[in-house]
Design an enzyme around this catalytic site. Structure first.
Site, PDB file in Angstrom:
ATOM      1  N   HIS A  92     -46.448  27.965   4.099  1.00 34.75           N
ATOM      2  CA  HIS A  92     -46.409  28.968   5.168  1.00 34.75           C
ATOM      3  C   HIS A  92     -45.753  30.266   4.705  1.00 34.75           C
ATOM      4  CE1 HIS A  92     -46.897  25.906   8.694  1.00 34.75           C
ATOM      5  NE2 HIS A  92     -47.791  25.748   7.747  1.00 34.75           N
ATOM      6  N   GLU A 102     -43.417  32.108   6.054  1.00 31.83           N
ATOM      7  CA  GLU A 102     -41.960  32.093   6.151  1.00 31.83           C
ATOM      8  C   GLU A 102     -41.352  31.334   4.973  1.00 31.83           C
ATOM      9  OE1 GLU A 102     -44.301  31.172   8.369  1.00 31.83           O
ATOM     10  OE2 GLU A 102     -43.417  30.982  10.358  1.00 31.83           O
ATOM     11  N   CYS A 107     -43.420  27.628  13.084  1.00 36.05           N
ATOM     12  CA  CYS A 107     -43.563  26.215  13.436  1.00 36.05           C
ATOM     13  C   CYS A 107     -42.199  25.537  13.293  1.00 36.05           C
ATOM     14  CB  CYS A 107     -44.606  25.559  12.524  1.00 36.05           C
ATOM     15  SG  CYS A 107     -44.077  25.391  10.801  1.00 36.05           S
ATOM     16  N   CYS A 152     -40.847  25.618   9.631  1.00 30.61           N
ATOM     17  CA  CYS A 152     -40.385  26.950   9.227  1.00 30.61           C
ATOM     18  C   CYS A 152     -39.105  27.330   9.965  1.00 30.61           C
ATOM     19  CB  CYS A 152     -41.475  27.984   9.459  1.00 30.61           C
ATOM     20  SG  CYS A 152     -42.834  27.815   8.272  1.00 30.61           S
TER      21      CYS A 152
END
Length: 161
Positions: free
Chosen positions: A84, A86, A110, A113
């Site tokens: 991801h 992040e 999410c 993250c």
């Protein structure tokens, strides 16, 4: 008109997202401290690995009807090969410089993250729809944002899709 700092850095996160290697979502993240960029990241396969755009991701081969957005990224038919945005921003950044910083993300984080953001001691999260003080968050609280609880402030952002 000159943008405020939040609009400015969300705009940069939007530009970073254009590098994403995903057929379903393009997400960008920028970590900032004292109005200076510390790190940035976008979602995509790990370096040197085939990516979603080349057909390597099982999730990327499925439609939104076959696998709903925000369903499990780690197991089952909807498993995703991507790191991801992040996560990439955090793992490629200098930890000492990101502590007490702000992360600007083009979408809400999410659960996984959110844990990394809290673990990196980033103190503020800004997305196009939310501004969050990470000091008020705890994992597993409010399912409205990646499972994180705390004070969530609505945000009106200009000039962002």
């Amino acid at each position: 008109m000159r943008p405020d700092w939040d609009d400015y850095f969300l705009g940069i996160a939007t530009a970073v997202a254009t590098r994403a290697d995903c057929t379903r979502r393009q997400v960008g993240a920028v970590i900032v401290k004292d109005h200076r960029i510390v790190s940035c990241g976008y979602n995509g396969a790990p370096p040197g690995q085939p990516g979603c755009l080349s057909g390597a991701c099982p999730r990327g081969k499925l439609s939104y009807e076959e696998i709903a957005p925000m369903s499990s990224y780690d197991t089952g038919a909807g498993s995703c090969i991507s790191v991801h945005a992040e996560q990439n921003a955090i793992i490629y950044g200098d930890y000492a410089r990101m502590v007490e910083g702000t992360i600007y993300i083009t979408d809400n984080p999410c659960d996984g993250c959110m844990k990394m953001i809290l673990g990196a001691r980033i103190s503020r999260i800004v997305t196009p729809s939310l501004m969050i003080s990470a000091s008020s968050l705890r994992v597993g609280g409010n399912p409205g944002i990646g499972g994180a609880g705390g004070d969530l402030t609505g945000r009106s952002v200009r000039n962002h899709p």
